[in-house]
Design a protein around this motif. Structure first.
Motif: not given
Length: 546
Positions: A517-521, A523-525
């Motif tokens: 989730a942290a890695a995906a977050n 990318v969204y940022k």
């Protein structure tokens, strides 16, 4: 903190939840507002606000001994106005007491003088003869009784005599009494600046009070500032009937439920927030024959006038739903000026459908229940299309009886609902669901870009995925968005990033790793930095190609 003896009428400093202490007065609660079970508490009405609540005795301090201490740590403008209101109240009360006391003393002196004069006159008459003595004595006693009654009347204050002599309508106090009521304004919600260091109240929520004056002047009450669904599409199906309240009561033009298996509740339904999800939800409530009163932050909505304030909608409806964008918007809606809390009365029901963190929803539940209201959290899993189709998945927690009362509403807006127990559970589950969804979307975007840079067909990749175990409507729709370059919002990218952030914080709170989730977050940022916030979550793809 040592226990302090308090009683009805005392001025106090009261602390509600995580909010700063506020000046108030212990008053009698409404007859229909029962005292909470458990620890000893008092019903407090706060100065400078319309707020009142049951406050535990350990969260109360007497006003005068702690006045200087409170003034030193609180510098907010609204706080100072509340303190000024207390002082004005004390000044008026003291002035009236002094006036009443002086008047009573003057009347007593005048009546005492009259009584002595009458007694002297009676003594002279009794000397005229024994034959008339008995009669004179009786007359003298009669005069003494009259004089005594007169003195008793004279000892009453002018206000009390006026009340006896001139009848008035019930529930309408005379002018003098009005002056003694506690002044009211908006809400006790965070109207002071600065943290509460140095004031050792029993903590109830770990979240600190932010610096700055958090008194809000407007709401963020829709899930989008640019709703993709035009409100006119809803109003074509509606019959708009203005009521005396100024809110808009909206009923389906044909009140017969489209689905015969759903019997709409006879309760009045309110709905706050007509954003990406809210518009579809309201439309389906109306289709199924519910009567709905709506309010939205945006004043200009084609085809209908909306309710004037959230407080008005709540006060005129039995059950009020709300669906807004984030924790801040949810708090503003409840605790802000003319907010939900000011419309809550015993028995009023509030259902928050926003996706927020467990601490926020627990805090809102606490303040709603403290006013005698009933609370249910019911965040929804889905998107704009599922909202329009009435196919949302509803996750509920809190008041089980209220959950059952909402049965026809949940059937109208969703395909299924889950009751998850105590308040906070639905918020946690919703964040976990969206964490999985957001991470999956980022992985889809990553796979499509990897296919492109390695010379593979993105369409072929999609065809392969659609024939395998990962096949789903979600997968197909989001890949089609990317292949067509169509990022019209069905679920805002900024909101899935918000949910990922809250889910990561949830993991941190229980020391559980969330590296995916942290890695995906991140990318969204990156996508947000590329100005993709108001596009669909599938626009995260652009974070990989720039």
């Amino acid at each position: 903190m040592a226990t302090v003896s308090l009683r009805l009428g005392d001025l106090v400093w009261g602390k509600l939840g995580r909010y700063p202490p506020w000046p108030g007065k212990i008053v009698n609660p409404p007859k229909d507002l029962k005292k909470p079970r458990g620890k000893k508490c008092f019903f407090v009405k706060f100065f400078g606000t319309e707020d009142h609540a049951w406050i535990k005795v350990e969260q109360l301090k007497p006003y005068h001994p702690h006045k200087e201490e409170m003034i030193k740590i609180n510098k907010g403008k609204r706080f100072q106005q509340a303190v000024d209101a207390v002082e004005e109240f004390l000044k008026k009360a003291k002035s009236k007491d002094q006036s009443s006391h002086n008047s009573a003393e003057e009347k007593n002196r005048r009546n005492s003088s009259e009584e002595r004069s009458k007694q002297n006159s009676g003594d002279e008459k009794r000397k005229a003869g024994l034959s008339e003595g008995k009669v004179r004595k009786n007359m003298g006693e009669g005069k003494k009784r009259v004089s005594s009654a007169s003195a008793e009347r004279g000892s009453k204050s002018p206000l009390k005599r006026a009340q006896e002599q001139s009848p008035r309508k019930r529930g309408r106090p005379p002018k003098d009494e009005k002056d003694l009521t506690i002044p009211e304004s908006s809400t006790v919600k965070g109207m002071v600046a600065g943290t509460m260091a140095g004031f050792k109240w029993q903590p109830s929520v770990s979240e600190p009070v932010k610096d700055g004056d958090p008194h809000f002047h407007h709401f963020l009450l829709s899930q989008t500032e640019k709703p993709a669904v035009c409100y006119q599409a809803i109003t074509k199906k509606l019959k708009v009937c203005e009521e005396e309240t100024g809110s808009t009561s909206i009923q389906a033009a044909d009140s017969t439920a489209v689905n015969g298996s759903i019997t709409p509740t006879d309760k009045k339904i309110g709905f706050l927030g007509l954003g990406l999800m809210g518009s579809g939800i309201v439309s389906n409530l109306l289709k199924m024959g519910h009567t709905v009163t709506v309010w939205n932050r945006t004043a200009e909505k084609e085809g209908a006038r909306l309710g004037r304030t959230p407080a008005e909608v709540v006060s005129t409806c039995d059950i009020t739903f709300a669906c807004v964008s984030d924790p801040k918007a949810a708090k503003d809606l409840v605790l802000g000026p003319s907010g939900v809390l000011q419309g809550i009365r015993p028995g009023k029901c509030y259902v928050d459908m926003s996706t927020v963190d467990a601490d926020t929803v627990t805090e809102l539940a606490q303040v709603i229940v403290s006013r005698g209201g009933r609370f249910l959290e019911a965040p929804v899993s889905g998107n704009q299309q599922l909202s329009n189709d009435g196919m949302l998945v509803i996750l509920a927690a809190g008041d089980r009886g209220l959950y059952e009362d909402c049965s026809s509403c949940f059937q109208a807006m969703g395909k299924t609902s889950f009751f998850l127990g105590e308040v906070g559970n639905a918020a946690k589950m919703m964040l976990i669901v969206n964490m999985v969804q957001g991470s999956f979307m980022a992985t889809i975007a990553e796979g499509l870009t990897l296919a492109q840079v390695t010379g593979q067909s993105q369409q072929t990749l999609l065809d392969i995925l659609n024939q395998g175990q990962l096949a789903s409507i979600f997968l197909d729709q989001k890949c089609q968005n990317i292949l067509q370059g169509n990022f019209k919002p069905d679920f805002y990218l900024k909101y899935i990033q918000k949910d990922l952030r809250l889910a990561i914080a949830l993991g941190d709170s229980v020391n559980h790793p969330t590296p995916m989730a942290a890695a995906a977050n991140e990318v969204y940022k990156r996508a947000k930095a590329l100005d993709q916030s108001d596009n669909d979550m599938s626009a995260v793809y652009r974070a990989y190609i720039h």
